[in-house]
Design a protein around this motif. Structure first.
Motif, short mmCIF file in Angstrom:
data_model
loop_
_atom_site.label_atom_id
_atom_site.label_comp_id
_atom_site.label_asym_id
_atom_site.label_seq_id
_atom_site.Cartn_x
_atom_site.Cartn_y
_atom_site.Cartn_z
N THR A 1 -26.83 43.00 -70.39
CA THR A 1 -27.10 43.76 -69.28
C THR A 1 -28.49 43.48 -69.09
OG1 THR A 1 -27.33 46.38 -69.34
CG2 THR A 1 -27.63 45.24 -71.45
N ASP A 2 -28.96 44.08 -67.77
CA ASP A 2 -30.25 43.46 -67.48
C ASP A 2 -31.53 44.30 -67.85
OD1 ASP A 2 -28.99 41.60 -65.80
OD2 ASP A 2 -28.57 43.08 -63.98
N GLN A 3 -32.38 43.43 -68.26
CA GLN A 3 -33.68 43.85 -68.70
C GLN A 3 -33.64 44.68 -70.01
OE1 GLN A 3 -35.31 46.23 -65.62
NE2 GLN A 3 -36.08 44.34 -64.43
N ALA B 1 -17.37 33.46 -59.88
CA ALA B 1 -17.12 34.99 -60.12
C ALA B 1 -18.11 35.54 -61.11
CB ALA B 1 -15.72 35.15 -60.50
N THR B 2 -18.39 36.82 -60.82
CA THR B 2 -19.08 37.71 -61.84
C THR B 2 -18.21 38.45 -62.43
OG1 THR B 2 -21.11 37.62 -60.30
CG2 THR B 2 -21.08 39.07 -62.14
N TRP B 3 -18.25 38.61 -63.94
CA TRP B 3 -17.43 39.27 -64.72
C TRP B 3 -18.22 40.54 -65.17
CZ3 TRP B 3 -14.53 35.32 -68.59
CH2 TRP B 3 -13.90 34.34 -67.80
N LEU C 1 -21.45 45.40 -69.19
CA LEU C 1 -22.12 43.89 -69.54
C LEU C 1 -21.53 43.24 -68.16
CD1 LEU C 1 -21.34 43.31 -73.11
CD2 LEU C 1 -23.45 43.97 -72.09
N HIS C 2 -22.41 41.95 -67.86
CA HIS C 2 -21.93 41.06 -66.75
C HIS C 2 -22.23 39.76 -67.51
CE1 HIS C 2 -26.13 42.23 -65.72
NE2 HIS C 2 -26.18 41.19 -65.06
N ARG C 3 -21.58 38.68 -66.58
CA ARG C 3 -21.86 37.42 -66.94
C ARG C 3 -21.32 36.71 -65.76
NH1 ARG C 3 -17.41 33.84 -69.99
NH2 ARG C 3 -18.54 32.32 -68.65
N ARG D 1 -23.38 25.91 -52.22
CA ARG D 1 -24.35 26.83 -52.41
C ARG D 1 -24.07 28.30 -52.85
NH1 ARG D 1 -29.35 25.81 -50.72
NH2 ARG D 1 -29.84 27.81 -49.90
N ARG D 2 -24.76 28.89 -53.64
CA ARG D 2 -24.36 30.03 -54.53
C ARG D 2 -25.90 30.89 -54.52
NH1 ARG D 2 -24.22 33.68 -58.91
NH2 ARG D 2 -22.18 34.74 -59.18
N VAL D 3 -26.24 31.68 -53.41
CA VAL D 3 -27.62 32.40 -53.08
C VAL D 3 -27.35 33.68 -53.31
CG1 VAL D 3 -29.41 32.32 -51.90
CG2 VAL D 3 -28.24 30.26 -52.09
N LEU E 1 -29.57 37.93 -53.06
CA LEU E 1 -30.65 38.61 -53.29
C LEU E 1 -30.33 39.70 -54.38
CD1 LEU E 1 -31.78 39.33 -49.59
CD2 LEU E 1 -32.36 37.55 -51.12
N ARG E 2 -31.46 40.21 -55.04
CA ARG E 2 -31.24 40.95 -56.22
C ARG E 2 -32.29 41.95 -56.27
NH1 ARG E 2 -33.02 40.76 -61.69
NH2 ARG E 2 -31.27 41.20 -63.09
N VAL E 3 -31.86 43.22 -56.48
CA VAL E 3 -33.00 44.37 -56.60
C VAL E 3 -32.51 45.18 -58.19
CG1 VAL E 3 -34.09 46.52 -55.85
CG2 VAL E 3 -33.52 44.45 -54.44
C1 OGA Z 1 -27.96 39.16 -62.39
C2 OGA Z 1 -27.16 38.55 -62.85
C3 OGA Z 1 -24.84 37.33 -62.04
C4 OGA Z 1 -24.53 36.46 -60.91
O1 OGA Z 1 -28.52 39.09 -61.23
O2 OGA Z 1 -28.64 40.07 -63.17
O3 OGA Z 1 -26.68 38.31 -63.97
O4 OGA Z 1 -23.45 36.37 -60.72
N1 OGA Z 1 -26.18 37.76 -61.93
O5 OGA Z 1 -25.50 35.68 -60.20
#
Ligand code: OGA
Ligand code: MN
Length: 295
Positions: free
Chosen positions: A121-123, A146-148, A269-271, A281-283, A285-287
């Protein structure tokens, strides 16, 4: 949760995903302020489905930041190097796999990308960890990547009464790095170290808005459970790591360019699953937005 669409306004469609968490939000303009009915319906979906998928065109950093502000007060990254120029609350994450070298870890543009393969989990290493994370796909691989997501409220509910009793009142130390984690994080400057001392959080937290209990875990940051021998702490954490990884708690998001995915770090939770072709490429943006101290 019934798998039916909820129509809140003439254009808005909230479609729960056929998974233990997640909803797709259609018919909403991400770049315009939302009317009260739209905002309330989306907030309700956030609290009941935990992960919201907003498809659409790509947004620039300022656009993502404005969108993210609907989900709370945005905060700057601890690591200065991850911050994006003029907008310290927006990071650009390049998790393209550059190479696979036999016998070595995957090679990335940013080597700490590997850490996101671990359930987290973040932070959680700060006192008031992230509430929501907003991840917006600019470039996605031709397949994989993929993001799980794991529903940790459902994972808590499904525990045996014995295990729930065993976890009651337990607190754990989260640190920026821990020997239990498989991969090392980015090196911090002294200023960043001073800003991020180890913290203690409950293993089971109560969601401040829904009141639901959820497991609060992070296998990159959790060092040990307080007041019990380390061997016992390791055994519990290992057992919980296997528990949350069960299919019945998981939604796997396959990315389309332009997707904005918003998740609730307080009950998920994520992964990432790094199985995409080398060089694709896998790019993103995140906030992230500011959360409360877990209790
Ligand atoms: C995140 C993270 C997952 C992803 O940004 O906190 O875990 O799929 N990213 O890039
Ligand atoms: Mn993350």
């Amino acid at each position: 949760m019934p798998i039916t669409a909820t129509v809140a306004t003439p254009s808005l469609r909230i479609v729960p995903l056929d998974a233990p968490l997640g909803a797709r939000i259609d018919g909403v303009d991400r770049s315009q302020p939302w009317d009260a009915a739209t905002a309330a319906a989306i907030q309700q979906a956030f609290l009941t489905r935990h992960v919201l998928v907003f498809p659409g065109a790509t947004m620039d950093p300022a656009g993502v930041l404005a969108f993210a502000r609907r989900f709370g007060d945005t905060v700057a990254e601890v690591n200065r190097e991850k911050r994006l120029g003029e907008l310290p609350e927006v990071s650009r994450i390049n998790s393209t796999i550059k190479a696979i070298e036999p016998g070595k870890d995957l090679q990335f543009h940013v080597q700490t990308s590997l850490r996101s393969e671990e359930w987290h989990t973040d932070q959680s290493f700060v006192e008031r960890p992230a509430k929501a994370t907003i991840l917006h796909a600019h470039e996605v691989p031709s397949r994989g990547g993929a993001t799980w997501f794991c529903n940790t409220a459902a994972a808590y509910d499904a525990l045996s009464d014995d295990m729930k009793r065993r976890l009651t009142g337990l607190k754990a130390v989260h640190g920026y790095d821990t020997a239990r984690a498989r991969y090392r994080p980015a090196v911090r400057t002294q200023e960043e170290i001073d800003e991020s001392p180890d913290v203690v959080h409950p293993l089971v937290r109560t969601h401040p808005e829904s009141g639901r209990k959820a497991l609060y875990l992070n296998f990159n940051r959790l060092d040990h459970i307080l007041d019990i021998p380390r061997a016992e702490s390791d055994a519990i954490l290992d057992e919980l790591a296997a528990w949350v990884a069960q299919d019945r708690f998981i939604y796997r998001h396959n990315w389309t360019v332009g997707d904005a995915v918003v998740w609730d770090n307080r009950c998920t939770l994520h992964r990432v699953c790094y199985d995409s072709p080398v060089g694709d490429r896998r790019v993103m943006l995140r906030v992230v937005t500011q959360g409360d101290r877990p209790f």
